[in-house]
Write a protein that holds these residues in place. Structure first.
Motif, mmCIF file in Angstrom:
data_model
loop_
_atom_site.group_PDB
_atom_site.id
_atom_site.type_symbol
_atom_site.label_atom_id
_atom_site.label_comp_id
_atom_site.label_asym_id
_atom_site.label_seq_id
_atom_site.Cartn_x
_atom_site.Cartn_y
_atom_site.Cartn_z
ATOM 1 N N PRO A 62 0.830 -1.218 0.000
ATOM 2 C CA PRO A 62 0.000 0.000 0.000
ATOM 3 C C PRO A 62 0.863 1.265 0.000
ATOM 4 O O PRO A 62 0.534 2.243 -0.676
ATOM 5 C CB PRO A 62 -0.804 -0.135 1.298
ATOM 6 C CG PRO A 62 -0.842 -1.610 1.568
ATOM 7 C CD PRO A 62 0.448 -2.167 1.053
ATOM 8 N N GLN A 63 1.982 1.235 0.730
ATOM 9 C CA GLN A 63 2.854 2.423 0.766
ATOM 10 C C GLN A 63 3.459 2.676 -0.605
ATOM 11 O O GLN A 63 3.542 3.823 -1.069
ATOM 12 C CB GLN A 63 3.997 2.233 1.776
ATOM 13 C CG GLN A 63 3.553 2.113 3.215
ATOM 14 C CD GLN A 63 3.147 0.670 3.582
ATOM 15 O OE1 GLN A 63 2.902 -0.171 2.718
ATOM 16 N NE2 GLN A 63 3.046 0.422 4.883
ATOM 17 N N ALA A 64 3.911 1.596 -1.281
ATOM 18 C CA ALA A 64 4.511 1.760 -2.607
ATOM 19 C C ALA A 64 3.453 2.264 -3.594
ATOM 20 O O ALA A 64 3.732 3.157 -4.411
ATOM 21 C CB ALA A 64 5.094 0.431 -3.083
ATOM 22 N N ALA A 65 2.240 1.700 -3.511
ATOM 23 C CA ALA A 65 1.168 2.133 -4.421
ATOM 24 C C ALA A 65 0.860 3.614 -4.201
ATOM 25 O O ALA A 65 0.605 4.355 -5.167
ATOM 26 C CB ALA A 65 -0.081 1.287 -4.194
ATOM 27 N N ALA A 66 0.918 4.062 -2.944
ATOM 28 C CA ALA A 66 0.647 5.474 -2.659
ATOM 29 C C ALA A 66 1.725 6.354 -3.291
ATOM 30 O O ALA A 66 1.425 7.434 -3.807
ATOM 31 C CB ALA A 66 0.598 5.702 -1.142
ATOM 32 N N LEU A 67 2.969 5.894 -3.283
ATOM 33 C CA LEU A 67 4.044 6.673 -3.917
ATOM 34 C C LEU A 67 3.810 6.789 -5.420
ATOM 35 O O LEU A 67 3.989 7.849 -6.015
ATOM 36 C CB LEU A 67 5.400 6.007 -3.665
ATOM 37 C CG LEU A 67 6.022 6.246 -2.292
ATOM 38 C CD1 LEU A 67 7.236 5.349 -2.101
ATOM 39 C CD2 LEU A 67 6.423 7.704 -2.145
ATOM 40 N N VAL A 68 3.403 5.659 -6.034
ATOM 41 C CA VAL A 68 3.140 5.685 -7.482
ATOM 42 C C VAL A 68 2.010 6.670 -7.772
ATOM 43 O O VAL A 68 2.069 7.440 -8.746
ATOM 44 C CB VAL A 68 2.774 4.272 -7.999
ATOM 45 C CG1 VAL A 68 2.302 4.323 -9.447
ATOM 46 C CG2 VAL A 68 3.965 3.331 -7.872
ATOM 47 N N ALA A 69 1.010 6.679 -6.882
ATOM 48 C CA ALA A 69 -0.156 7.536 -7.117
ATOM 49 C C ALA A 69 0.190 9.017 -7.038
ATOM 50 O O ALA A 69 -0.595 9.867 -7.470
ATOM 51 C CB ALA A 69 -1.255 7.194 -6.107
#
Ligand SMILES: C[S@@+](CC[C@H](N)C(=O)[O-])C[C@H]1O[C@@H](n2cnc3c(N)ncnc32)[C@H](O)[C@@H]1O
Length: 492
Positions: A259-266
């Motif tokens: 979830p943290q990595a996905a938030a960075l991509v977002a």
């Protein structure tokens, strides 16, 4: 000049399922983008190597027209001979450079595919490829483009450089030079230095020891070899937009990103997101689909197109994975969904039929199909192929197995794709076609290749023991595997 050296050795024979029109359509529909026409389409493969993918697709799509080009005469001679033996009338192979192919006229293409080419040709050839794409791809048409990408390759690029230098310094035929260079590189890596700081480099070297000389020559010893950032490629393709990844598991962020990595991509937009994904997932090879003037589908159109796609198992039911390791950790495939889905897929059917048969709902079934297709256990198809035509093509492929075990896939008309068949099973099928005793025939071929059979972990020494074991294996094939090949239309 290493292109000259590499020309002395052929590339491997392989069918790449990601290049199939049905696979491209599935990936595009997942993103809500209209796929190219699924019937009567025109398809070009640039840098087709041995041409097995184009030949298999030409077999499975008799109403479509295929063109394929490669500069190596032996590649095109092999591809053309297979097309001739299979009786294909819908494929043209051109033995020429991309520059010569660019000078040809003719109908424009719905699909242009380049697998393992972009990173392995010069900047000038990439310019020519862009020119072909820019002039010959129809509006709404798709380009399949695979390449080595950054930053995944960054730490290992010196391995290729050192290997190239070492092969050039060796004497003798290319395969021997490759073997000696790899041996030297292994000794080098044990001395530490760079290899201590780039552990993936030593792992890469180790993995190369298991590869064929043909693969190593064409993957690593080309004069041209460049990994790219996705954004740099996306910016170069004239009037095309990045539409989807043909690596289906890329569509499941939940499998690949925390979830943290996905938030960075977002936090980013467009091409930058792809590079962030590549960075976070340590991706080294991308399979991108770009579309000219992509048309976004309404949700109901998307469901209608997806519903019409057919899906089936590419592996026997008992080999369908029951768990899979995602990049975010082990993740079970819930049996409540995956078991009945796998059961239903034993006989290929449309997504619409699957959704009607299972209680899990459209989105859950689609996601499970993405997972199973991404794991290679399921293939999407555009419809049922012509069984007679596939039998003829498979006969031509099997005939080549008499002298070389390298063509591993046969066309499966019920699945609309190529399916890997075990090496002995291919020999059994060939013997059956030729009216020979399958066990004796398979043993003769194996013995000619300097191989023997093993039973309970022990190599079998005598001819009688090998023949007896081969007879047992043929019986197993007849009971356990052949019925499935017949059901998929791969053999009579
Ligand atoms: C790494 S191989 C990939 C072959 C095939 N696409 C595959 O993946 O199996 C690259 C292919 O591009 C071809 N090639 C390289 N430069 C070319 C050129 N200038 N014109 C035509 N073909 C070329 C090579 O002969 C080779 O077969």
């Amino acid at each position: 000049m290493w292109t000259d050296g590499v020309a002395a050795i052929d590339y491997t024979h392989a069918f790449y399922p990601e290049m199939a029109p049905a696979h491209l359509a599935f990936a595009l529909l997942l993103k809500g983008i209209a796929p190219p026409p699924t019937q009567g389409f025109t398809y070009a493969e640039l840098g087709c190597g041995q041409g097995l993918t184009t030949n298999t697709l030409a077999c499975l799509h008799p109403d479509a027209r295929f063109q394929a080009v490669d500069v190596l005469p032996s590649h095109i001679a092999n591809a053309q001979a297979l097309a001739d033996d299979a009786g294909h009338d819908n494929v043209q192979f051109f033995e020429e450079t991309f520059a010569a192919f660019a000078g040809r006229g003719g109908a424009d293409f719905d699909i242009i595919a380049l697998h393992g080419v972009w990173s392995w040709v010069s900047a000038e050839n990439r310019r020519i490829l862009l020119d072909i794409i820019s002039r010959r791809l129809k509006p709404g048409g798709a380009v399949f483009l695979s390449y080595n990408c950054l930053p995944g390759w960054a730490a290992d690029m010196p391995v290729r450089h050192l290997l190239l230098e070492r092969v050039a310094a060796e004497q003798g035929p290319l395969p021997q030079r490759i073997d000696r260079a790899l041996d030297f590189m292994m000794r080098l890596s044990r001395q530490g230095g760079y290899f201590d700081h780039a552990p993936s480099a030593a792992a890469l070297l180790e993995s190369l020891r298991g590869k064929t000389d043909n693969y190593i020559a064409h993957e690593y010893l080309n004069r041209d070899w460049s990994p790219f950032y996705h954004a740099d490629i996306a910016a170069q393709l004239p009037g095309l937009e990045f539409a989807a990844s043909a690596t289906l598991l890329d569509h499941l962020d939940g499998w690949r990103l925390s979830p943290q990595a996905a938030a960075l991509v977002a936090e980013s937009h467009g091409s930058a997101c792809e590079t962030l994904r590549d960075t976070l997932t340590y991706t080294r090879f991308r399979r991108d689909i770009f579309v000219r003037e992509p048309r976004l589908l309404s949700e109901s159109e998307r469901r209608q197109h997806l519903g019409a796609l057919r899906f089936g198992l590419t592996v026997p039911r008992h080999e369908v994975p029951e768990s899979a390791t995602s990049l975010t950790g082990d993740q079970m495939l819930p049996a409540t969904l995956y078991a009945p889905l796998a059961d239903a897929l034993v006989e290929p059917k449309s997504l619409e039929q699957l959704v009607a048969q299972l209680p899990h709902g459209f989105d859950a079934v689609v996601e499970a199909l993405v997972v199973l297709a991404g794991l290679g256990a399921v293939a999407p198809s555009l419809g049922v192929g012509d069984t007679e035509r596939c039998h003829r093509f498979n006969g031509a492929v099997l005939a080549r197995n008499r002298h070389s075990p390298h063509i591993r896939q046969l066309a499966a008309p019920a699945l609309g794709t190529g399916v890997v068949v075990d090496v002995l099973d291919r020999l059994f099928l060939l013997a059956e076609r030729e009216g020979a005793d399958p066990a004796a025939f398979a043993w003769t071929v194996l013995a000619e290749r300097g191989k023997r059979l093993r039973r309970d972990g022990q190599w079998l020494e005598t001819v009688d023991d090998n023949l007896a074991e081969m007879t047992r294996l043929y019986g197993q094939f007849l009971r356990l595997r052949r019925p499935r090949l017949v059901a998929l239309g791969m053999c009579a």
